[in-house]
Write a protein that holds these residues in place. Structure first.
Motif, PDB file in Angstrom:
ATOM      1  N   ALA A   1       6.403 -19.163 -34.694  1.00 42.31           N
ATOM      2  CA  ALA A   1       7.560 -18.750 -33.897  1.00 42.31           C
ATOM      3  C   ALA A   1       8.861 -19.406 -34.358  1.00 42.31           C
ATOM      4  N   ARG A   2       8.801 -20.504 -35.080  1.00 41.04           N
ATOM      5  CA  ARG A   2      10.028 -21.187 -35.526  1.00 41.04           C
ATOM      6  C   ARG A   2      10.891 -20.288 -36.414  1.00 41.04           C
ATOM      7  N   PHE A   3      10.294 -19.233 -36.992  1.00 37.67           N
ATOM      8  CA  PHE A   3      11.056 -18.305 -37.825  1.00 37.67           C
ATOM      9  C   PHE A   3      11.772 -17.250 -36.986  1.00 37.67           C
ATOM     10  N   GLY A   4      11.556 -17.250 -35.663  1.00 39.58           N
ATOM     11  CA  GLY A   4      12.220 -16.289 -34.796  1.00 39.58           C
ATOM     12  C   GLY A   4      11.751 -14.868 -35.019  1.00 39.58           C
ATOM     13  N   VAL A   5      10.548 -14.740 -35.524  1.00 39.41           N
ATOM     14  CA  VAL A   5       9.979 -13.430 -35.828  1.00 39.41           C
ATOM     15  C   VAL A   5       8.721 -13.269 -34.986  1.00 39.41           C
ATOM     16  N   GLY A   6       8.761 -12.326 -34.053  1.00 39.08           N
ATOM     17  CA  GLY A   6       7.582 -12.080 -33.230  1.00 39.08           C
ATOM     18  C   GLY A   6       6.576 -11.203 -33.948  1.00 39.08           C
ATOM     19  N   SER A   7       7.089 -10.298 -34.774  1.00 40.11           N
ATOM     20  CA  SER A   7       6.234  -9.377 -35.503  1.00 40.11           C
ATOM     21  C   SER A   7       6.758  -9.236 -36.923  1.00 40.11           C
ATOM     22  N   LEU A   8       5.892  -9.416 -37.893  1.00 38.75           N
ATOM     23  CA  LEU A   8       6.241  -9.270 -39.306  1.00 38.75           C
ATOM     24  C   LEU A   8       5.205  -8.361 -39.942  1.00 38.75           C
ATOM     25  N   GLU A   9       5.667  -7.266 -40.557  1.00 36.99           N
ATOM     26  CA  GLU A   9       4.738  -6.299 -41.140  1.00 36.99           C
ATOM     27  C   GLU A   9       5.225  -5.787 -42.482  1.00 36.99           C
ATOM     28  N   VAL A  10       4.276  -5.582 -43.381  1.00 36.34           N
ATOM     29  CA  VAL A  10       4.537  -4.814 -44.593  1.00 36.34           C
ATOM     30  C   VAL A  10       4.285  -3.375 -44.172  1.00 36.34           C
ATOM     31  N   THR A  11       5.334  -2.568 -44.187  1.00 34.95           N
ATOM     32  CA  THR A  11       5.226  -1.197 -43.669  1.00 34.95           C
ATOM     33  C   THR A  11       5.129  -0.141 -44.753  1.00 34.95           C
ATOM     34  N   GLY A  12       5.417  -0.506 -45.984  1.00 31.16           N
ATOM     35  CA  GLY A  12       5.336   0.487 -47.040  1.00 31.16           C
ATOM     36  C   GLY A  12       5.285  -0.132 -48.416  1.00 31.16           C
ATOM     37  N   ILE A  13       4.519   0.489 -49.287  1.00 30.09           N
ATOM     38  CA  ILE A  13       4.458   0.092 -50.692  1.00 30.09           C
ATOM     39  C   ILE A  13       4.638   1.370 -51.512  1.00 30.09           C
ATOM     40  N   THR A  14       5.687   1.421 -52.304  1.00 27.83           N
ATOM     41  CA  THR A  14       5.912   2.560 -53.186  1.00 27.83           C
ATOM     42  C   THR A  14       5.527   2.146 -54.605  1.00 27.83           C
ATOM     43  N   ALA A  15       5.814   2.991 -55.549  1.00 27.95           N
ATOM     44  CA  ALA A  15       5.500   2.673 -56.945  1.00 27.95           C
ATOM     45  C   ALA A  15       6.280   1.472 -57.457  1.00 27.95           C
ATOM     46  N   HIS A  16       7.444   1.184 -56.833  1.00 26.16           N
ATOM     47  CA  HIS A  16       8.293   0.118 -57.364  1.00 26.16           C
ATOM     48  C   HIS A  16       8.836  -0.855 -56.324  1.00 26.16           C
ATOM     49  N   SER A  17       8.493  -0.671 -55.039  1.00 20.85           N
ATOM     50  CA  SER A  17       9.071  -1.563 -54.031  1.00 20.85           C
ATOM     51  C   SER A  17       8.148  -1.739 -52.833  1.00 20.85           C
ATOM     52  N   VAL A  18       8.522  -2.713 -51.996  1.00 22.10           N
ATOM     53  CA  VAL A  18       7.770  -3.040 -50.790  1.00 22.10           C
ATOM     54  C   VAL A  18       8.762  -3.092 -49.624  1.00 22.10           C
ATOM     55  N   ALA A  19       8.383  -2.483 -48.491  1.00 16.19           N
ATOM     56  CA  ALA A  19       9.207  -2.539 -47.284  1.00 16.19           C
ATOM     57  C   ALA A  19       8.568  -3.507 -46.298  1.00 16.19           C
ATOM     58  N   VAL A  20       9.375  -4.440 -45.790  1.00 15.01           N
ATOM     59  CA  VAL A  20       8.920  -5.432 -44.820  1.00 15.01           C
ATOM     60  C   VAL A  20       9.818  -5.311 -43.594  1.00 15.01           C
ATOM     61  N   GLN A  21       9.196  -5.292 -42.401  1.00 14.28           N
ATOM     62  CA  GLN A  21       9.938  -5.229 -41.150  1.00 14.28           C
ATOM     63  C   GLN A  21       9.613  -6.440 -40.298  1.00 14.28           C
ATOM     64  N   ALA A  22      10.616  -6.885 -39.556  1.00 15.42           N
ATOM     65  CA  ALA A  22      10.421  -8.001 -38.630  1.00 15.42           C
ATOM     66  C   ALA A  22      11.178  -7.713 -37.357  1.00 15.42           C
ATOM     67  N   SER A  23      10.628  -8.179 -36.251  1.00 14.02           N
ATOM     68  CA  SER A  23      11.335  -8.052 -34.978  1.00 14.02           C
ATOM     69  C   SER A  23      11.046  -9.288 -34.144  1.00 14.02           C
ATOM     70  N   GLY A  24      11.948  -9.546 -33.237  1.00 10.65           N
ATOM     71  CA  GLY A  24      11.800 -10.689 -32.342  1.00 10.65           C
ATOM     72  C   GLY A  24      13.140 -11.103 -31.793  1.00 10.65           C
ATOM     73  N   ASN A  25      13.143 -11.697 -30.621  1.00 12.33           N
ATOM     74  CA  ASN A  25      14.371 -12.174 -29.980  1.00 12.33           C
ATOM     75  C   ASN A  25      15.436 -11.071 -29.877  1.00 12.33           C
TER      76      ASN A  25
END
Length: 138
Positions: free
Chosen positions: A75-99
């Motif tokens: 919790a010290r990172f202020g992130v309640g939820s951290l997810e890798v939501t997508g992987i394409t041929a050349h990139s990665v999408a990461v989402q975070a939510s909290g507070n």
């Protein structure tokens, strides 16, 4: 007085010899020709794990094969939820939510992203899988 001059000349010559001995041919103390002397060996490369729980303290190297993949972090990172939501041929999408915040970051191979003091680097993207390094922002 000539004895004193001889002693001074001998001492000056000895000092010059000692100084020049340190210059060498660039072999350094390590003997590798770099001229940089001995250094600590590089940190060993850690193989990525599939265990996302290893990321809880904010420092891990993981292989993500499924999307979405939830990654638990302290919790010290202020992130309640951290997810890798997508992987394409050349990139990665990461989402975070909290507070009351929502953040998303899409990063290409070799690039870095930051989410609330937690940094991630996309080490590799291949065949729908990604290797990510997570570490706290300094």
């Amino acid at each position: 007085m000539s004895t004193r001059r001889s002693v001074r000349a001998a001492l000056a010559g000895l000092g010059l010899a000692v100084a020049l001995a340190g210059c060498g041919s660039g072999a350094g103390a390590g003997g590798d020709g770099s001229g940089e002397g001995s250094k600590s060996p590089p940190a060993p490369v850690v193989s990525p794990t599939a265990d996302v729980a290893a990321c809880f303290e904010g420092r891990c190297r993981i292989r993500v094969t499924e999307q979405p993949t939830r990654i638990p972090v302290d919790a010290r990172f202020g992130v309640g939820s951290l997810e890798v939501t997508g992987i394409t041929a050349h990139s990665v999408a990461v989402q975070a939510s909290g507070n009351g915040q929502f953040m998303t970051s899409s990063v290409g191979e070799g690039g870095t992203g930051s989410l609330n003091g937690l940094v991630f680097r996309v080490e590799n993207v291949h065949d729908g899988q990604a290797v990510l390094d997570f570490f706290p922002q300094e």
